[in-house]
Motif scaffolding. Structure first.
Motif, PDB file in Angstrom:
ATOM      1  N   VAL A 178      20.182 -32.589  13.720  1.00  0.00           N
ATOM      2  CA  VAL A 178      19.819 -32.918  12.339  1.00  0.00           C
ATOM      3  C   VAL A 178      19.900 -31.659  11.473  1.00  0.00           C
ATOM      4  N   PRO A 179      20.081 -31.827  10.135  1.00  0.00           N
ATOM      5  CA  PRO A 179      20.053 -30.649   9.263  1.00  0.00           C
ATOM      6  C   PRO A 179      18.697 -29.948   9.378  1.00  0.00           C
ATOM      7  N   THR A 180      18.703 -28.626   9.451  1.00  0.00           N
ATOM      8  CA  THR A 180      17.445 -27.877   9.532  1.00  0.00           C
ATOM      9  C   THR A 180      17.354 -26.897   8.362  1.00  0.00           C
ATOM     10  N   PHE A 181      16.136 -26.486   8.080  1.00  0.00           N
ATOM     11  CA  PHE A 181      15.871 -25.608   6.931  1.00  0.00           C
ATOM     12  C   PHE A 181      16.228 -24.170   7.297  1.00  0.00           C
ATOM     13  N   ASP A 182      17.146 -23.584   6.511  1.00  0.00           N
ATOM     14  CA  ASP A 182      17.581 -22.210   6.757  1.00  0.00           C
ATOM     15  C   ASP A 182      16.680 -21.267   5.960  1.00  0.00           C
ATOM     16  N   THR A 183      15.806 -20.554   6.653  1.00  0.00           N
ATOM     17  CA  THR A 183      14.805 -19.707   5.981  1.00  0.00           C
ATOM     18  C   THR A 183      15.452 -18.534   5.230  1.00  0.00           C
ATOM     19  N   SER A 184      16.710 -18.208   5.550  1.00  0.00           N
ATOM     20  CA  SER A 184      17.350 -17.071   4.878  1.00  0.00           C
ATOM     21  C   SER A 184      18.093 -17.511   3.613  1.00  0.00           C
ATOM     22  N   ASP A 185      18.141 -18.818   3.377  1.00  0.00           N
ATOM     23  CA  ASP A 185      18.936 -19.330   2.258  1.00  0.00           C
ATOM     24  C   ASP A 185      18.061 -19.984   1.191  1.00  0.00           C
ATOM     25  N   THR A 186      17.000 -19.273   0.806  1.00  0.00           N
ATOM     26  CA  THR A 186      16.082 -19.813  -0.201  1.00  0.00           C
ATOM     27  C   THR A 186      15.381 -18.638  -0.869  1.00  0.00           C
ATOM     28  N   VAL A 187      15.076 -18.757  -2.175  1.00  0.00           N
ATOM     29  CA  VAL A 187      14.503 -17.598  -2.867  1.00  0.00           C
ATOM     30  C   VAL A 187      12.984 -17.652  -3.024  1.00  0.00           C
ATOM     31  N   ASN A 188      12.427 -18.851  -3.054  1.00  0.00           N
ATOM     32  CA  ASN A 188      10.995 -18.963  -3.339  1.00  0.00           C
ATOM     33  C   ASN A 188      10.097 -19.064  -2.115  1.00  0.00           C
ATOM     34  N   LEU A 189      10.691 -18.980  -0.932  1.00  0.00           N
ATOM     35  CA  LEU A 189       9.913 -19.184   0.290  1.00  0.00           C
ATOM     36  C   LEU A 189       8.865 -18.099   0.487  1.00  0.00           C
ATOM     37  N   THR A 190       7.640 -18.518   0.787  1.00  0.00           N
ATOM     38  CA  THR A 190       6.646 -17.566   1.275  1.00  0.00           C
ATOM     39  C   THR A 190       6.090 -18.097   2.582  1.00  0.00           C
ATOM     40  N   LEU A 191       6.042 -17.228   3.586  1.00  0.00           N
ATOM     41  CA  LEU A 191       5.505 -17.627   4.896  1.00  0.00           C
ATOM     42  C   LEU A 191       4.058 -17.197   4.958  1.00  0.00           C
ATOM     43  N   SER A 192       3.183 -18.088   5.357  1.00  0.00           N
ATOM     44  CA  SER A 192       1.757 -17.751   5.380  1.00  0.00           C
ATOM     45  C   SER A 192       1.394 -16.964   6.627  1.00  0.00           C
ATOM     46  N   GLY A 193       2.189 -17.104   7.660  1.00  0.00           N
ATOM     47  CA  GLY A 193       1.853 -16.480   8.941  1.00  0.00           C
ATOM     48  C   GLY A 193       0.928 -17.346   9.774  1.00  0.00           C
ATOM     49  N   ALA A 194       0.383 -18.407   9.178  1.00  0.00           N
ATOM     50  CA  ALA A 194      -0.533 -19.277   9.918  1.00  0.00           C
ATOM     51  C   ALA A 194       0.244 -20.363  10.666  1.00  0.00           C
ATOM     52  N   ALA A 195      -0.244 -20.656  11.840  1.00  0.00           N
ATOM     53  CA  ALA A 195       0.433 -21.655  12.676  1.00  0.00           C
ATOM     54  C   ALA A 195       0.083 -23.068  12.222  1.00  0.00           C
TER      55      ALA A 195
END
Ligand code: NAG
Ligand code: NAG
Ligand code: NAG
Length: 409
Positions: free
Chosen positions: A33-50
């Motif tokens: 299935v199509p998956t989200f490419d974390t390197s191809d987006t400008v507004n992404l912020t990762l919380s670090g929380a699981a």
């Protein structure tokens, strides 16, 4: 779309979180299935929380993040969601979706509210109070289905005046709290004869409680009542893969929803009670109503088999009431517009399935007994969706000998 990348997600009224498989997900199921490419987006912020959402069968694990999410004409610039590193038992490759968009109350969310509101609450916050609803129609094919937010689809309804409104039940919860889209289920009818249900397993509930769940394929109820239901319909048998019924057995089944004076019967198409001639084995078809004693928070899961009766409007008038002082006036409610014409549906069923000359239904009155509902699903376990998965597996087994594709899922 999430961060400008487009996905198909399951719209699930039986859960609250939004998650999508990420490009970090390397398991086989994510590969198809199509998956989200974390390197191809400008507004992404990762919380670090699981993030972890445990299902009765299967689970999803990942990380909490925020990004821009759009659905139709609505855009939420900083939407909390989960990026899944791993899923198990969810059959993404078989169903073709990359994630799930949950549409029930925040109380069921696995992502803590401190990270942000659910997607649907964020959209509602931008709408006038009267427009805080979503409406859907589940068809038998893509051209006969619809999902809208804040307005009705004119194909099915131009005004809400013909809808029957049922306040959402908070049974089993402290007053004014809501978790699932629960409605009082008074009784069932089989060919117009009343079929009474056993006592509710939900504490304090005066009727049975039905949970409206688009993530569940079939209609699920307590095993004792479901057995009595099929014995009443007749020409049915219980097997390792659930209840089966002779493919030409036509039953007009109604669900009577709502409390007191506001009760209304919604009639199922016989094709949804007695499933798919294409799946038959020696003249036996799959029952659209199946047994499950693990329904959490309610007695019956009213899945797609039920939800195809018509158009639904789901209104969250005061979903914020738990967090804010009473600024809004009415509780959340569900509007239902029944579209099934029993006479036409029966004629169509007969034309396809043929006549049945055996004895008519004999509705078995209720045997007095106390009900024991096992709460096998714990807190934050999204049972509705899980049952959908179990039953899709079950159907897979059922379909396999015929070599048919599981195009429905
Ligand atoms: C998910 O995968 C990413 C990248 O491999 C990793 O940094 C992160 O720790 C993983 N998160 C979890 C919760 O496993
Ligand atoms: C709603 O209004 C439009 C435009 O007048 C009409 O074409 C449509 O049939 C109406 N829908 C229903 C369900 O009556
Ligand atoms: C239910 O009623 C319809 C219409 O009269 C009839 O054709 C059908 O056989 C009945 N089904 C059962 C199970 O009695």
């Amino acid at each position: 779309s999430i961060g400008g990348q487009t996905f198909e997600v399951l719209l699930d009224t039986g859960s609250s979180d939004l998650w999508v498989a990420s490009s970090n997900c390397t398991i086989q199921d994510c590969a198809k299935v199509p998956t989200f490419d974390t390197s191809d987006t400008v507004n992404l912020t990762l919380s670090g929380a699981a993030f972890h959402l445990g299902y009765l069968l299967g689970s999803v694990t990942g990380m909490i993040a925020t990004d821009t999410v759009t659905l139709g004409s609505y855009e939420v610039s900083s939407q909390v969601l989960a990026l899944a590193n791993s899923t198990s038992g969810l059959d993404l490759s078989g169903t073709g979706y990359s994630g799930i968009l949950g549409l029930t109350f925040p109380a069921e969310a696995s992502i803590p509210g401190t990270y942000g509101q659910t997607f649907i609450d964020n959209v509602f916050a931008s709408l006038d109070e009267n427009d805080r609803f979503f409406a859907y129609k589940l068809g038998r094919n893509n051209s006969d289905s619809s999902f809208t937010i804040g307005q009705l689809d004119p194909t099915y309804a131009n005004s809400s005046s013909n809808f029957t409104y049922i306040p959402v039940s908070s049974a089993g919860l402290s007053n004014g709290n809501y978790n699932f889209w629960k409605v009082p289920l008074e009784y069932i009818t089989i060919n117009s004869t009343r079929f009474d249900l056993s006592r509710s397993s939900v504490s304090g509930a005066s009727t049975n409680i039905g949970i409206l769940d688009t993530g569940t394929t079939l209609l699920l109820g307590p095993s004792a009542d479901v057995a009595r239901f099929w014995q009443s319909v007749g020409n049915a048998r219980n097997t390792d893969s659930g209840w089966q019924v002779r493919c030409n057995r036509a039953a007009i089944v109604g669900f009577v929803l709502g409390d007191g004076d506001d009760q209304k019967e919604f009639v199922l198409d016989p094709t949804d009670v007695n499933w798919e001639p294409g799946t038959q084995q020696d003249g036996w078809c799959m029952g659209g109503i199946q047994a499950n004693d693990g329904v959490f928070s309610g007695d019956w899961l009213l899945g797609d088999t039920f939800l195809r009766v018509g158009v639904l409007i789901i209104k969250l008038h005061n979903v914020y009431a738990a967090h804010h002082a009473a600024t809004d006036s009415s509780p959340p409610k569900i509007g239902l517009l029944g579209l099934t014409d029993p006479t036409a549906a029966l004629a169509q069923f007969r034309a396809v399935r043929g006549d049945d000359s055996t004895a008519p239904a004999e509705v078995h009155s209720r045997a007095p007994r106390s009900f024991t509902g096992a709460d096998v699903c714990g807190i934050a376990v999204v049972c509705g969706f899980v049952f959908g998965v179990i039953l899709s597996h079950l159907l897979h087994i059922w379909l396999a000998p015929r070599g048919r594709k599981r195009s429905k899922y």
